[in-house]
Design a protein around this motif. Structure first.
Motif, PDB file in Angstrom:
ATOM      1  N   LEU A 187       0.827  -1.204   0.000  1.00 22.48           N
ATOM      2  CA  LEU A 187       0.000   0.000   0.000  1.00 22.48           C
ATOM      3  C   LEU A 187       0.862   1.256   0.000  1.00 22.48           C
ATOM      4  O   LEU A 187       2.012   1.229   0.446  1.00 22.48           O
ATOM      5  CB  LEU A 187      -0.903   0.001   1.243  1.00 22.48           C
ATOM      6  N   PRO A 188       0.324   2.374  -0.489  1.00 17.92           N
ATOM      7  CA  PRO A 188       1.075   3.639  -0.437  1.00 17.92           C
ATOM      8  C   PRO A 188       1.427   4.016   0.994  1.00 17.92           C
ATOM      9  O   PRO A 188       0.732   3.640   1.942  1.00 17.92           O
ATOM     10  CB  PRO A 188       0.092   4.645  -1.055  1.00 17.92           C
ATOM     11  N   SER A 189       2.489   4.779   1.147  1.00 20.86           N
ATOM     12  CA  SER A 189       2.967   5.140   2.485  1.00 20.86           C
ATOM     13  C   SER A 189       1.932   5.942   3.264  1.00 20.86           C
ATOM     14  O   SER A 189       1.827   5.799   4.483  1.00 20.86           O
ATOM     15  CB  SER A 189       4.270   5.930   2.383  1.00 20.86           C
ATOM     16  N   TRP A 190       1.143   6.769   2.572  1.00 20.21           N
ATOM     17  CA  TRP A 190       0.160   7.586   3.280  1.00 20.21           C
ATOM     18  C   TRP A 190      -0.967   6.723   3.858  1.00 20.21           C
ATOM     19  O   TRP A 190      -1.532   7.047   4.904  1.00 20.21           O
ATOM     20  CB  TRP A 190      -0.423   8.667   2.375  1.00 20.21           C
ATOM     21  N   VAL A 191      -1.246   5.592   3.198  1.00 18.62           N
ATOM     22  CA  VAL A 191      -2.236   4.659   3.739  1.00 18.62           C
ATOM     23  C   VAL A 191      -1.699   4.015   5.005  1.00 18.62           C
ATOM     24  O   VAL A 191      -2.402   3.879   6.009  1.00 18.62           O
ATOM     25  CB  VAL A 191      -2.608   3.582   2.699  1.00 18.62           C
ATOM     26  N   GLY A 192      -0.410   3.640   4.976  1.00 13.25           N
ATOM     27  CA  GLY A 192       0.210   3.072   6.164  1.00 13.25           C
ATOM     28  C   GLY A 192       0.211   4.045   7.326  1.00 13.25           C
ATOM     29  O   GLY A 192      -0.022   3.662   8.477  1.00 13.25           O
ATOM     30  N   ALA A 193       0.454   5.323   7.030  1.00 11.39           N
ATOM     31  CA  ALA A 193       0.443   6.339   8.085  1.00 11.39           C
ATOM     32  C   ALA A 193      -0.950   6.471   8.693  1.00 11.39           C
ATOM     33  O   ALA A 193      -1.094   6.671   9.905  1.00 11.39           O
ATOM     34  CB  ALA A 193       0.905   7.680   7.520  1.00 11.39           C
ATOM     35  N   ALA A 194      -1.979   6.373   7.854  1.00 12.64           N
ATOM     36  CA  ALA A 194      -3.353   6.449   8.354  1.00 12.64           C
ATOM     37  C   ALA A 194      -3.685   5.223   9.196  1.00 12.64           C
ATOM     38  O   ALA A 194      -4.339   5.333  10.248  1.00 12.64           O
ATOM     39  CB  ALA A 194      -4.325   6.573   7.190  1.00 12.64           C
ATOM     40  N   LEU A 195      -3.225   4.047   8.776  1.00 10.10           N
ATOM     41  CA  LEU A 195      -3.490   2.819   9.526  1.00 10.10           C
ATOM     42  C   LEU A 195      -2.810   2.844  10.894  1.00 10.10           C
ATOM     43  O   LEU A 195      -3.287   2.217  11.843  1.00 10.10           O
ATOM     44  CB  LEU A 195      -3.022   1.603   8.732  1.00 10.10           C
ATOM     45  N   ASP A 196      -1.701   3.574  10.983  1.00  8.04           N
ATOM     46  CA  ASP A 196      -1.000   3.685  12.273  1.00  8.04           C
ATOM     47  C   ASP A 196      -1.815   4.445  13.315  1.00  8.04           C
ATOM     48  O   ASP A 196      -1.511   4.381  14.503  1.00  8.04           O
ATOM     49  CB  ASP A 196       0.349   4.391  12.085  1.00  8.04           C
ATOM     50  N   LEU A 197      -2.833   5.157  12.876  1.00  7.37           N
ATOM     51  CA  LEU A 197      -3.657   5.945  13.799  1.00  7.37           C
ATOM     52  C   LEU A 197      -4.825   5.147  14.372  1.00  7.37           C
ATOM     53  O   LEU A 197      -5.531   5.644  15.249  1.00  7.37           O
ATOM     54  CB  LEU A 197      -4.194   7.188  13.087  1.00  7.37           C
ATOM     55  N   LEU A 198      -5.028   3.933  13.891  1.00  3.74           N
ATOM     56  CA  LEU A 198      -6.132   3.119  14.400  1.00  3.74           C
ATOM     57  C   LEU A 198      -5.883   2.712  15.851  1.00  3.74           C
ATOM     58  O   LEU A 198      -4.740   2.478  16.254  1.00  3.74           O
ATOM     59  CB  LEU A 198      -6.295   1.864  13.542  1.00  3.74           C
ATOM     60  N   PRO A 199      -6.928   2.612  16.650  1.00  2.00           N
ATOM     61  CA  PRO A 199      -6.746   2.214  18.051  1.00  2.00           C
ATOM     62  C   PRO A 199      -6.200   0.799  18.195  1.00  2.00           C
ATOM     63  O   PRO A 199      -5.441   0.510  19.127  1.00  2.00           O
ATOM     64  CB  PRO A 199      -8.148   2.350  18.646  1.00  2.00           C
ATOM     65  N   THR A 200      -6.580  -0.094  17.282  1.00  2.00           N
ATOM     66  CA  THR A 200      -6.054  -1.459  17.332  1.00  2.00           C
ATOM     67  C   THR A 200      -4.549  -1.469  17.053  1.00  2.00           C
ATOM     68  O   THR A 200      -3.793  -2.230  17.679  1.00  2.00           O
ATOM     69  CB  THR A 200      -6.774  -2.343  16.306  1.00  2.00           C
ATOM     70  N   THR A 201      -4.098  -0.631  16.136  1.00  7.21           N
ATOM     71  CA  THR A 201      -2.667  -0.531  15.846  1.00  7.21           C
ATOM     72  C   THR A 201      -1.912   0.007  17.051  1.00  7.21           C
ATOM     73  O   THR A 201      -0.792  -0.434  17.333  1.00  7.21           O
ATOM     74  CB  THR A 201      -2.432   0.386  14.635  1.00  7.21           C
ATOM     75  N   ALA A 202      -2.514   0.939  17.772  1.00  9.82           N
ATOM     76  CA  ALA A 202      -1.872   1.496  18.961  1.00  9.82           C
ATOM     77  C   ALA A 202      -1.607   0.418  20.001  1.00  9.82           C
ATOM     78  O   ALA A 202      -0.526   0.355  20.603  1.00  9.82           O
ATOM     79  CB  ALA A 202      -2.743   2.603  19.557  1.00  9.82           C
ATOM     80  N   VAL A 203      -2.584  -0.472  20.200  1.00  5.46           N
ATOM     81  CA  VAL A 203      -2.414  -1.549  21.175  1.00  5.46           C
ATOM     82  C   VAL A 203      -1.290  -2.484  20.747  1.00  5.46           C
ATOM     83  O   VAL A 203      -0.411  -2.838  21.538  1.00  5.46           O
ATOM     84  CB  VAL A 203      -3.730  -2.330  21.354  1.00  5.46           C
ATOM     85  N   VAL A 204      -1.303  -2.891  19.485  1.00  5.43           N
ATOM     86  CA  VAL A 204      -0.290  -3.819  18.988  1.00  5.43           C
ATOM     87  C   VAL A 204       1.097  -3.195  19.020  1.00  5.43           C
ATOM     88  O   VAL A 204       2.078  -3.849  19.395  1.00  5.43           O
ATOM     89  CB  VAL A 204      -0.649  -4.283  17.561  1.00  5.43           C
TER      90      VAL A 204
END
Length: 241
Positions: A187-204
């Motif tokens: 995926l494009p880097s900006w999509v990855g940056a957006a996914l990093d903001l998810l609460p589930t990503t924060a926990v992991v």
């Protein structure tokens, strides 16, 4: 009727619903245990990869057992007018929802604990190096995702569509943490940056790296957003056609 009573009610209704048990407990548990176990069979010495796989599947546990569970349950009780009848009692709106959210969060934490023990025994995945941080993030993530699930019911038109409406959250959570394979790398880097903001990503991320500040701030922000969304848009009765 107290908050404790609504907590018990939510728990009892959950354990009596076989379809909900299959979808929000058995399914994520099989994924969280099965994928690391498969990884160990494919690569016998890859303990680190199996560990990373299990940590990623925490996002799936949170998105299904917490978020989807409460969204499906509240949507069904709204359409069945159960929520409307509860509002006719001495309970406040806050207690009704807090009881359901707390019950769902408790069930999510229990599933995460069982899966943590199971992958250790079955796949050799080591226990968390920092059990206090692990427990705190799983508990916080469960509460936040359950709160967001309750808020999300405002976007669900009918109970029978609840499961399908929650699928994008499940898919995005799994992709963001690598639980569904290396899809994110394509995926494009900006999509990855957006996914990093998810609460589930924060926990992991907190579980994987031991970081606290950024994941805690993200979870707090999502928690506040969920509470605000509930106050503004939560519906207690079905939509009139």
């Amino acid at each position: 009727m107290t908050l404790t009573a609504t907590y018990r009610l939510g728990t009892r209704l959950f354990w009596q619903d076989r379809a909900l048990l299959l979808g929000s407990v058995l399914t994520p548990a099989l994924i969280a245990i099965g994928l690391p176990l498969l990884m160990r069979h494919l690569r016998p010495g890859a303990t680190g990869e199996a560990t990373a796989q299990f940590q990623g599947t925490l996002a799936i546990i949170l998105s299904i057992t917490a978020f989807m569970n409460v969204a499906v349950a509240l949507s069904a009780r709204r359409d069945q007018l159960v929520l409307k009848r509860l509002r006719a009692t001495t309970l406040t709106d806050g207690r009704i929802l807090a009881g359901q959210i707390a019950a769902t969060a408790t069930q999510t934490v229990a599933v995460a604990v069982v899966c943590t023990v199971a992958v250790n025994l079955a796949a050799g995945v080591p226990y968390p190096a920092n059990p206090l941080l692990y427990g705190a993030m799983v508990i916080a993530g469960s509460v936040v995702l359950a709160t967001l699930g309750a808020a999300y019911t405002a976007a669900i038109p009918r109970a029978e569509l609840a499961g399908a409406a929650c699928m994008p959250v499940f898919l995005l959570s799994g992709i963001a943490t690598g639980a569904m394979g290396p899809i994110r790398e394509a995926l494009p880097s900006w999509v990855g940056a957006a996914l990093d903001l998810l609460p589930t990503t924060a926990v992991v991320d907190a579980v994987r790296t031991g970081a606290v500040a950024r994941p805690a701030l993200l979870l707090a922000a999502w928690g506040v957003a969920g509470v605000v969304a509930i106050r503004l848009w939560f519906r207690w009765e079905p939509r009139r056609s």
